[in-house]
Design an enzyme around this catalytic site. Structure first.
Site, PDB file in Angstrom:
ATOM      1  N   GLY A  10       0.826  -1.202   0.000  1.00  0.00           N
ATOM      2  CA  GLY A  10       0.000   0.000   0.000  1.00  0.00           C
ATOM      3  C   GLY A  10       0.860   1.251   0.000  1.00  0.00           C
ATOM      4  O   GLY A  10       0.522   2.251   0.637  1.00  0.00           O
ATOM      5  N   ARG A  13       0.072   5.638  -2.109  1.00  0.00           N
ATOM      6  CA  ARG A  13      -0.881   6.733  -1.845  1.00  0.00           C
ATOM      7  C   ARG A  13      -0.945   7.008  -0.356  1.00  0.00           C
ATOM      8  O   ARG A  13      -0.638   6.152   0.473  1.00  0.00           O
ATOM      9  CB  ARG A  13      -2.281   6.383  -2.330  1.00  0.00           C
ATOM     10  CG  ARG A  13      -2.426   6.234  -3.829  1.00  0.00           C
ATOM     11  CD  ARG A  13      -3.891   6.095  -4.223  1.00  0.00           C
ATOM     12  NE  ARG A  13      -4.527   4.944  -3.584  1.00  0.00           N
ATOM     13  CZ  ARG A  13      -5.841   4.753  -3.504  1.00  0.00           C
ATOM     14  NH1 ARG A  13      -6.662   5.648  -4.009  1.00  0.00           N
ATOM     15  NH2 ARG A  13      -6.328   3.666  -2.942  1.00  0.00           N
ATOM     16  N   VAL A  59      -2.295  -8.482  -1.928  1.00  0.00           N
ATOM     17  CA  VAL A  59      -1.661  -9.127  -0.775  1.00  0.00           C
ATOM     18  C   VAL A  59      -2.549 -10.172  -0.129  1.00  0.00           C
ATOM     19  O   VAL A  59      -2.072 -10.968   0.691  1.00  0.00           O
ATOM     20  CB  VAL A  59      -1.213  -8.094   0.280  1.00  0.00           C
ATOM     21  CG1 VAL A  59      -0.133  -7.178  -0.280  1.00  0.00           C
ATOM     22  CG2 VAL A  59      -2.391  -7.299   0.839  1.00  0.00           C
ATOM     23  N   ASN A  85       1.423  -2.063   5.210  1.00  0.00           N
ATOM     24  CA  ASN A  85       0.510  -0.925   5.292  1.00  0.00           C
ATOM     25  C   ASN A  85      -0.782  -1.121   4.507  1.00  0.00           C
ATOM     26  O   ASN A  85      -1.749  -0.402   4.734  1.00  0.00           O
ATOM     27  CB  ASN A  85       1.228   0.336   4.775  1.00  0.00           C
ATOM     28  CG  ASN A  85       0.299   1.521   4.662  1.00  0.00           C
ATOM     29  OD1 ASN A  85      -0.171   2.066   5.662  1.00  0.00           O
ATOM     30  ND2 ASN A  85       0.009   1.944   3.438  1.00  0.00           N
ATOM     31  N   TYR A 150     -13.491  -4.276   9.491  1.00  0.00           N
ATOM     32  CA  TYR A 150     -12.252  -3.502   9.620  1.00  0.00           C
ATOM     33  C   TYR A 150     -11.698  -3.595  11.042  1.00  0.00           C
ATOM     34  O   TYR A 150     -10.494  -3.835  11.240  1.00  0.00           O
ATOM     35  CB  TYR A 150     -12.513  -2.046   9.246  1.00  0.00           C
ATOM     36  CG  TYR A 150     -11.263  -1.195   9.216  1.00  0.00           C
ATOM     37  CD1 TYR A 150     -10.447  -1.154   8.083  1.00  0.00           C
ATOM     38  CD2 TYR A 150     -10.894  -0.428  10.323  1.00  0.00           C
ATOM     39  CE1 TYR A 150      -9.309  -0.375   8.055  1.00  0.00           C
ATOM     40  CE2 TYR A 150      -9.746   0.355  10.298  1.00  0.00           C
ATOM     41  CZ  TYR A 150      -8.961   0.376   9.166  1.00  0.00           C
ATOM     42  OH  TYR A 150      -7.810   1.139   9.138  1.00  0.00           O
ATOM     43  N   ALA A 152     -12.203  -5.852  13.354  1.00  0.00           N
ATOM     44  CA  ALA A 152     -11.708  -7.198  13.640  1.00  0.00           C
ATOM     45  C   ALA A 152     -10.359  -7.430  12.966  1.00  0.00           C
ATOM     46  O   ALA A 152      -9.448  -8.037  13.555  1.00  0.00           O
ATOM     47  CB  ALA A 152     -12.719  -8.242  13.177  1.00  0.00           C
ATOM     48  N   LYS A 154      -8.046  -5.215  12.204  1.00  0.00           N
ATOM     49  CA  LYS A 154      -6.986  -4.450  12.848  1.00  0.00           C
ATOM     50  C   LYS A 154      -6.672  -4.973  14.250  1.00  0.00           C
ATOM     51  O   LYS A 154      -5.526  -4.891  14.707  1.00  0.00           O
ATOM     52  CB  LYS A 154      -7.350  -2.969  12.889  1.00  0.00           C
ATOM     53  CG  LYS A 154      -7.301  -2.295  11.522  1.00  0.00           C
ATOM     54  CD  LYS A 154      -5.911  -2.375  10.901  1.00  0.00           C
ATOM     55  CE  LYS A 154      -5.812  -1.597   9.592  1.00  0.00           C
ATOM     56  NZ  LYS A 154      -4.454  -1.671   9.009  1.00  0.00           N
TER      57      LYS A 154
END
Length: 246
Positions: A10, A13, A59, A85, A150, A152, A154
């Site tokens: 990632g 950007r 990924v 990332n 999201y 969960a 992280k």
């Protein structure tokens, strides 16, 4: 660090590009991985032609990850730094989340860390070691409505960071960089920060009374990959102006 290689998923950007740029300025050859948006990749490469090389890969796909990592190792050798990332959001109310909403977010945000680190860590160890930095989120602990997938993912990243720090020691250090509100187009749009009232409400919750910048996150990364943090592993570094203290 001149001559060393860094891989940043990632990395074309937003915060990821700032992390790639900082590593390049520290002397690394940066391989910036991205899933799509070839235009953004070309723009990033044009901005930093002396050190940034984009490579396309999803990924969440272990076969594709092994393939691109084999290419990177063959062309550049083992990286000294790996920054995990890559991440996406697909916010929905929990009862409206589809299988694909869940699988895509967890596959990218969490499984991507597993696939990429597993593919590169053996060569890093054989070459003498290095540093892995995962990029987490405050939602690893504090949930938000509509973000079950999201949050969960992280939370998993935070715990995976600790497991990797245990198992890859002593040659590889692994830490988690956790950004707070950061002034990137994606964050501004998601939280409506272009609206002065909404921005003021967010600032009221941040003791330092400002939104973070991508450079703030790059400063933290520079610490985590450098000798100043040589005795730091398995930790989380929260860069959020004091918004969320845990």
């Amino acid at each position: 660090m001149t001559g060393h290689v860094a891989v940043v998923s990632g990395g074309i950007r937003g915060i990821g590009l700032a992390l790639s740029a900082r590593l390049g300025k520290l002397g690394y050859q940066v391989i910036a991985l991205y899933r799509q948006n070839a235009a953004a990749a070309a723009k990033a490469a044009a901005a930093y032609p002396e050190f940034l090389l984009p490579r396309q890969v999803d990924v969440s796909d272990p076969v594709a990850v092994r393939r691109v990592c084999a290419d990177v190792l063959g062309e550049f050798g083992p990286p000294r730094v790996l920054v995990n990332n890559a991440g996406i959001n697909r916010d929905r109310p929990f009862l409206e989340l589809s299988d694909e909403d869940w699988d895509r977010v967890v596959g990218t945000n969490l499984s991507g860390v597993f696939h990429l680190t597993r593919a590169l860590a053996p060569a890093m160890i054989d070459a003498g070691g290095g540093v892995v930095v995962t990029v987490g989120a405050t939602t690893a602990i504090r949930p938000r409505a509509g973000g079950a997938n999201y949050c969960a993912s992280k939370a998993g990243v935070l715990q995976l960071t600790k497991c990797l720090a245990l198992e890859l020691a002593p040659k590889i250090r692994v830490n988690c960089l956790i950004p707070g509100f950061t002034d990137t187009p994606e964050v501004v749009e998601r939280y409506g920060l272009a609206d002065p009232e909404k921005r003021a409400a967010v600032l009221e919750q941040i003791p330092q009374r400002r939104i973070g910048t991508a450079e703030d996150m790059a400063d933290a990364l520079e610490y985590l990959v450098g000798d100043a943090s040589r005795y730091v592993t398995g930790q989380k570094l929260i860069v959020d102006g004091g918004n969320f203290m845990w």
